[in-house]
Design a protein around this motif. Structure first.
Motif, PDB file in Angstrom:
ATOM      1  N   GLU A   1       0.840  -1.203   0.000  1.00 48.34           N
ATOM      2  CA  GLU A   1       0.000   0.000   0.000  1.00 48.34           C
ATOM      3  C   GLU A   1       0.872   1.249   0.000  1.00 48.34           C
ATOM      4  OE1 GLU A   1      -3.138   1.912   3.165  1.00 48.34           O
ATOM      5  OE2 GLU A   1      -3.245  -0.268   2.833  1.00 48.34           O
ATOM      6  N   LEU A   2       0.351   2.330  -0.587  1.00 45.55           N
ATOM      7  CA  LEU A   2       0.993   3.635  -0.538  1.00 45.55           C
ATOM      8  C   LEU A   2       0.141   4.573   0.311  1.00 45.55           C
ATOM      9  CD1 LEU A   2       2.074   4.243  -4.260  1.00 45.55           C
ATOM     10  CD2 LEU A   2       3.360   3.147  -2.442  1.00 45.55           C
ATOM     11  N   LYS A   3       0.814   5.559   0.902  1.00 48.01           N
ATOM     12  CA  LYS A   3       0.087   6.544   1.684  1.00 48.01           C
ATOM     13  C   LYS A   3       0.558   7.924   1.262  1.00 48.01           C
ATOM     14  CE  LYS A   3      -1.570   7.194   6.398  1.00 48.01           C
ATOM     15  NZ  LYS A   3      -1.434   6.780   7.810  1.00 48.01           N
ATOM     16  N   ILE A   4      -0.344   8.720   0.700  1.00 49.00           N
ATOM     17  CA  ILE A   4      -0.011  10.046   0.195  1.00 49.00           C
ATOM     18  C   ILE A   4       0.082  11.019   1.359  1.00 49.00           C
ATOM     19  CG2 ILE A   4      -0.733  11.952  -1.288  1.00 49.00           C
ATOM     20  CD1 ILE A   4       0.122   9.548  -2.832  1.00 49.00           C
ATOM     21  N   ASP A   5       1.149  11.804   1.368  1.00 49.92           N
ATOM     22  CA  ASP A   5       1.362  12.755   2.450  1.00 49.92           C
ATOM     23  C   ASP A   5       0.298  13.856   2.424  1.00 49.92           C
ATOM     24  OD1 ASP A   5       3.265  13.748   4.608  1.00 49.92           O
ATOM     25  OD2 ASP A   5       3.156  15.497   3.280  1.00 49.92           O
ATOM     26  N   LYS A   6      -0.058  14.340   3.606  1.00 46.24           N
ATOM     27  CA  LYS A   6      -1.124  15.332   3.726  1.00 46.24           C
ATOM     28  C   LYS A   6      -0.762  16.681   3.109  1.00 46.24           C
ATOM     29  CE  LYS A   6       0.469  16.330   8.402  1.00 46.24           C
ATOM     30  NZ  LYS A   6       0.114  16.285   9.844  1.00 46.24           N
ATOM     31  N   SER A   7       0.531  16.933   2.853  1.00 46.10           N
ATOM     32  CA  SER A   7       0.934  18.207   2.263  1.00 46.10           C
ATOM     33  C   SER A   7       0.348  18.405   0.872  1.00 46.10           C
ATOM     34  CB  SER A   7       2.463  18.287   2.205  1.00 46.10           C
ATOM     35  OG  SER A   7       2.985  17.245   1.397  1.00 46.10           O
ATOM     36  N   PHE A   8      -0.046  17.293   0.207  1.00 40.22           N
ATOM     37  CA  PHE A   8      -0.659  17.397  -1.117  1.00 40.22           C
ATOM     38  C   PHE A   8      -2.183  17.508  -1.043  1.00 40.22           C
ATOM     39  CE2 PHE A   8       3.272  14.958  -1.744  1.00 40.22           C
ATOM     40  CZ  PHE A   8       3.890  15.727  -2.720  1.00 40.22           C
ATOM     41  N   VAL A   9      -2.763  17.443   0.161  1.00 43.97           N
ATOM     42  CA  VAL A   9      -4.211  17.273   0.290  1.00 43.97           C
ATOM     43  C   VAL A   9      -4.902  18.504   0.860  1.00 43.97           C
ATOM     44  CG1 VAL A   9      -6.018  15.820   1.332  1.00 43.97           C
ATOM     45  CG2 VAL A   9      -3.862  14.789   0.579  1.00 43.97           C
TER      46      VAL A   9
ATOM     47  N   ILE B   1      -4.158   2.501  -2.036  1.00 40.03           N
ATOM     48  CA  ILE B   1      -3.591   3.788  -1.676  1.00 40.03           C
ATOM     49  C   ILE B   1      -4.463   4.486  -0.639  1.00 40.03           C
ATOM     50  CG2 ILE B   1      -4.731   5.024  -3.572  1.00 40.03           C
ATOM     51  CD1 ILE B   1      -2.068   6.650  -3.804  1.00 40.03           C
ATOM     52  N   THR B   2      -3.823   5.088   0.335  1.00 37.99           N
ATOM     53  CA  THR B   2      -4.523   5.815   1.397  1.00 37.99           C
ATOM     54  C   THR B   2      -4.091   7.273   1.335  1.00 37.99           C
ATOM     55  OG1 THR B   2      -4.564   3.875   2.834  1.00 37.99           O
ATOM     56  CG2 THR B   2      -4.878   6.021   3.889  1.00 37.99           C
ATOM     57  N   ILE B   3      -5.070   8.178   1.456  1.00 35.60           N
ATOM     58  CA  ILE B   3      -4.802   9.615   1.429  1.00 35.60           C
ATOM     59  C   ILE B   3      -5.041  10.154   2.840  1.00 35.60           C
ATOM     60  CG2 ILE B   3      -5.251  11.779   0.268  1.00 35.60           C
ATOM     61  CD1 ILE B   3      -4.454   9.552  -1.636  1.00 35.60           C
ATOM     62  N   GLU B   4      -4.001  10.802   3.418  1.00 32.03           N
ATOM     63  CA  GLU B   4      -4.180  11.361   4.757  1.00 32.03           C
ATOM     64  C   GLU B   4      -4.337  12.880   4.681  1.00 32.03           C
ATOM     65  OE1 GLU B   4      -0.847  10.698   7.293  1.00 32.03           O
ATOM     66  OE2 GLU B   4       0.638  11.304   5.801  1.00 32.03           O
ATOM     67  N   GLY B   5      -4.868  13.447   5.750  1.00 29.10           N
ATOM     68  CA  GLY B   5      -5.033  14.891   5.800  1.00 29.10           C
ATOM     69  C   GLY B   5      -6.359  15.387   5.249  1.00 29.10           C
ATOM     70  N   VAL B   6      -7.378  14.529   5.143  1.00 27.43           N
ATOM     71  CA  VAL B   6      -8.696  14.936   4.609  1.00 27.43           C
ATOM     72  C   VAL B   6      -9.445  15.664   5.715  1.00 27.43           C
ATOM     73  CG1 VAL B   6     -10.840  14.148   3.592  1.00 27.43           C
ATOM     74  CG2 VAL B   6      -8.690  12.961   3.063  1.00 27.43           C
ATOM     75  N   GLU B   7      -9.832  16.922   5.401  1.00 27.67           N
ATOM     76  CA  GLU B   7     -10.515  17.728   6.419  1.00 27.67           C
ATOM     77  C   GLU B   7     -11.847  18.302   5.932  1.00 27.67           C
ATOM     78  OE1 GLU B   7      -7.926  20.687   7.960  1.00 27.67           O
ATOM     79  OE2 GLU B   7      -6.442  19.258   8.725  1.00 27.67           O
ATOM     80  N   THR B   8     -12.113  18.190   4.628  1.00 24.40           N
ATOM     81  CA  THR B   8     -13.371  18.752   4.116  1.00 24.40           C
ATOM     82  C   THR B   8     -14.106  17.702   3.293  1.00 24.40           C
ATOM     83  OG1 THR B   8     -12.389  19.576   2.076  1.00 24.40           O
ATOM     84  CG2 THR B   8     -12.308  21.029   4.000  1.00 24.40           C
ATOM     85  N   GLN B   9     -15.449  17.879   3.217  1.00 20.63           N
ATOM     86  CA  GLN B   9     -16.253  16.964   2.402  1.00 20.63           C
ATOM     87  C   GLN B   9     -15.888  17.099   0.926  1.00 20.63           C
ATOM     88  OE1 GLN B   9     -20.401  17.584   3.182  1.00 20.63           O
ATOM     89  NE2 GLN B   9     -20.311  16.756   5.281  1.00 20.63           N
TER      90      GLN B   9
END
Length: 846
Positions: free
Chosen positions: A758-766, A793-801
């Protein structure tokens, strides 16, 4: 100079004057007896004659019957030598006074072997015969040490004394006739000088023996050896040795007196080598001195088997070589600045004169007198005193040098942290404000990779000189050391870091402005072999409360320096607030918390974007104790890594995560996964994969429910070990996640060399993904690439709908962020799982 110092110096001068007064009084009472022989104090006339029997065959009758053999001249004209021959001395006495004279004849050579004195009338009729000398038996110690006879000379009569001197070695035997009173003065003066000599030297020996036990410096033992050799030799030559040793010992010393001369010469050269520290240099001069020591040792042993009349001239030749070698050794050190050796150099002055007088007096080159007889003894006494002063001066210098090295850096010769600490403690004791100001040459450690250490030290000294000048204009910076020449305010903490202390109570902005002004005046360039280095500086500020110790205060300063902003003149501060400091005591509490299971894992959910269901969570470490609530997870991990307990902590986290997986399964979430973070330090855990497998077996949970997230620092530190670990974990069925994908310089290469799941995308891109087309392209590309490689793939740093829906449209697998939930304690996380209605409503809201 301070008034108190002047007062103490005045007291010392007064004591010195008083000591000289005592010495002068004592000297005045020690008369020169040779000035008061009987021919000078009474009407007694003396006539001298002598004969040298080279074949040692003549008897008393032969000499008396052949008066034409005699040489009528003063005894001072006798050609004394070390040859084996007999000396016949004739002394005719005529008493022209009207009273009887009681006379004491003193023969000033306690080392003579056989001394026969014939007391005769004018007509050569024997009145009495006396036998003296160290080979004679049944003499008193007084007769051995002060050879003499007593006789009477009636008024207006004449008598004769005939002396036969038969000895090996020193044959010169001065003859002096005294009245009883003058002879008593002679004995009193001799005894006084002997007592002073022996007393001073023995006290010096005892004192330096104490110093040796305290300091463990071999030079003190050599000095004591010199003293004992001097006492032994002078005791033999002057006679007082009979009162120091058993009679048999002293007689043996008389027979082997040249050995004692070699001993004192041996210790003289040894002291010169050790005192001047040639044993540290090992240069050719040292080898020359050692060679002479070996030669003297061999000759000294040989002298025990060679007659004195042969070994004595050899010794006098060696003495000349000894003086030349010592002069060479001393001259070299004086040229190199051995200022503390001045007393040692002065000690050679009396030794040279005294050592020259003794053989010259023994061989007749100098006339005999009480002064010349004791000149060498006084010279050795003065030398020993000066040598003691030289040793004391050496200790003082070594103490000053040790203190200097303890308070200064060896390379730059600037004050070091010990002076900074002393000033800090003094200010704390006075309850004054203490603000530490650190100024660092930026990239100094990096510069050391391209310049030599000496060039780096020169650079530091160059900057420090200007910085010291700038600080001298500001009175608020405390003076760290006061002396006659300088008043430095700056300490060198190495690695291009300098420190000073501000004592002014002021707000931080004012101090920062002053420090920026100061560093703006520091050199901006420094040339090394044609290269102009561009210099920039950083500033760190640390204030201290009254309960802070020095180490805590200094550590805060370094922390401020580390946290300084990245600007041309970066400045950082570390106030004395409630922020926790990383120290050993905190690490000990953390380790105790691990052992007592006082830590906790908080869980941040990871949402499946296809059905908005929580599929797993990332385990985040927390320390629930309120005393450490302000400590962030990054600080906690850094503390564990720096103190070496990161492996204990990691194994605890893995085991706790597995326990919580068991709890989740029991609560109806059998497919819920938990992700645990690994760092480079964890690679040091021996057989980590095997330990993980044992934990899985212990808790009977499927390996697919445990994930490990690896950061890039792990890849950079150890490639081979990490490849093996990823393969071993994959073999167990554990999924391995490449964390913070896209931030590393070689993330793509990792996909080739490692078998990730699995990959995890850094929150700086999100964070600004909906409004940043570039980030949208990057994230979409990463998602497509992961899917094409068969990875989720997992995306971290999601704060909005909006971001949630955008990622769902991009076909991402999982999302993590505050939109869904913050990290929650395990119990709260279970409640969150049971109420996922808000997640299901995400799609319906749009």
């Amino acid at each position: 100079m301070e008034l108190r110092t002047l007062r103490y110096n005045a007291i010392a001068v007064a004591i010195l004057i008083f000591i000289f007064f005592i010495i002068s009084t004592l000297t005045s009472n020690l008369v020169m007896p040779t000035r008061y022989t009987i021919d000078k104090t009474a009407p007694v006339y003396l006539d001298y004659a002598y004969y040298i029997d080279e074949k040692k065959t003549l008897t008393l009758n032969d000499i008396v019957s052949q008066p034409n053999l005699l040489i009528h001249d003063s005894f001072s004209e006798i050609p004394w030598s070390f040859a084996q021959q007999n000396y016949w001395l004739f002394l005719d006495l005529e008493n022209k006074s009207l009273k009887k004279e009681n006379i004491v004849a003193h023969f000033d050579n306690p080392m003579v072997d056989h001394l026969t004195i014939y007391h005769l009338t004018k007509n050569n009729e024997i009145i009495n015969t006396f036998r003296l000398g160290d080979k004679e038996e049944l003499l008193s110690l007084f007769q051995y040490s002060v050879p003499h006879i007593r006789f009477s000379l009636d008024s207006r009569t004449s008598q004769r004394l005939i002396l036969k001197i038969d000895t090996i070695g020193i044959s010169k035997t001065p003859v002096n006739l005294y009245r009883d009173k003058e002879f008593i003065d002679l004995v009193r003066s001799q005894t006084g000088i002997w007592g002073i000599f022996v007393g001073v030297l023995l006290m010096a020996a005892l004192y330096n023996l104490v110093l040796y036990f305290g300091i463990k410096d071999r030079v003190y033992l050599i000095y004591i050896g010199y003293i004992i050799s001097a006492i032994t030799m002078m005791g033999a030559v002057l006679g007082f040795g009979f009162y120091l040793w058993p009679l048999e010992w002293q007689l043996f010393i008389h027979e082997k007196v040249i050995f004692t001369n070699y001993a004192i010469s041996f210790f003289t050269l040894s002291f010169c080598i050790m005192f001047l520290r040639y044993h540290k240099d090992k240069c050719w001069r040292y080898k020359m001195g050692i060679s002479l020591l070996y030669a003297m040792f061999i000759l000294a042993i040989s002298s025990l088997f060679i007659p004195e009349n042969i070994s004595a001239p050899i010794f006098f030749c060696v003495m000349g070589v000894l003086y030349i070698v010592c002069v060479i050794l001393i001259y070299k050190k004086l040229r190199t600045g051995f200022r503390w050796a001045k007393f040692y150099v002065l000690s050679w002055i009396p030794l040279i004169f005294g050592a020259a007088i003794q053989p010259m007096e023994l061989t007749g080159l100098l006339s005999y007198s009480f002064t010349t007889r004791h000149a060498f003894l006084v010279a050795i006494l003065c030398e020993v005193i000066l040598m003691a002063m030289a040793l004391a001066d050496r200790v003082r210098y070594q103490r000053e040098r040790a203190l200097y090295h303890a308070t200064h850096t060896q390379q730059t010769k600037l004050l070091n942290s010990s002076k900074l600490k002393h000033a800090f403690m003094a200010l704390q004791g006075q309850e004054r404000s203490t603000t530490l100001c650190l100024i660092k040459i930026r990239h100094f450690n990096s510069l050391n990779t391209i310049i030599t250490p000496s060039q780096g030290y020169a650079l530091a000294k160059h900057v420090a000189k200007q910085l010291e000048l700038e600080l001298s204009h500001e009175r608020q910076f405390v003076i760290l050391e006061t002396n006659l020449n300088t008043s430095p305010r700056l300490a060198d903490l190495n690695s291009g870091v300098f420190a000073c202390i501000s004592t002014k109570t002021q707000n931080q902005e004012t101090l920062e402005a002053l420090l920026i002004k100061i560093i703006n005046n520091l050199p901006k360039q420094y040339e090394i072999k044609g290269l102009n280095l561009q210099l920039n500086y950083s500033i760190g500020i640390s204030s201290a409360a009254q309960n802070n110790d020095f180490e805590y205060w200094l550590k805060r300063g370094y922390l401020a320096l580390k946290n300084a902003k990245n600007s041309l003149n970066q400045i950082g501060s570390s106030s004395n607030g409630s922020n926790l400091m990383m120290d050993v005591s905190l690490a000990a509490k953390l380790q105790q918390a691990i052992n007592n299971n006082q830590l906790a894992l908080y869980y941040q959910p990871q949402v499946n974007l296809f059905d908005n269901q929580v599929s797993g969570a990332e385990a985040l470490l927390r320390w629930p104790d309120p005393a450490f609530s302000s400590l962030s997870i990054e600080e906690l991990i850094t503390l564990a890594e720096h103190t070496g307990i990161i492996n204990e902590l990691t194994l605890w986290v893995i085991e706790q995560a597995c326990r919580d997986i068991v709890g989740l399964t029991k609560n109806g979430y059998p497919e819920h996964t938990i992700s645990v973070n690994l760092s480079a330090k964890n690679l040091a855990i021996n057989n980590l994969a095997e330990k993980v497998e044992n934990i899985l077996i212990k808790y009977q949970i499927p390996a697919r429910l445990l994930k490990f997230e690896l950061t890039e620092s792990a890849f950079v530190d150890s490639q081979d070990a990490l490849i093996k670990l990823v393969d071993d974990l994959g073999a167990l069925g554990i999924k391995v996640v490449l964390d913070d994908f896209g931030t590393g310089y070689a993330s793509l290469s990792y996909l080739i060399n490692y078998h990730f799941s699995e990959l995890k995308i850094d929150k700086s891109f999100v964070f600004d993904l909906p409004n940043n087309p570039t980030h949208q392209v990057i994230v979409q590309t990463a998602i497509d690439m992961a899917h094409n490689l068969g990875l989720s793939i997992t995306i971290e740093g999601v704060e909005t709908q909006e971001t949630h829906h955008l990622l769902k449209d991009m076909n991402a697998n999982y999302a993590q962020g505050y939109l869904y939930a913050k990290a929650l304690p395990y119990t709260d996380y279970l409640h969150f799982l049971k109420s996922q209605y808000s997640l299901k409503m995400l799609d319906s809201s749009f």
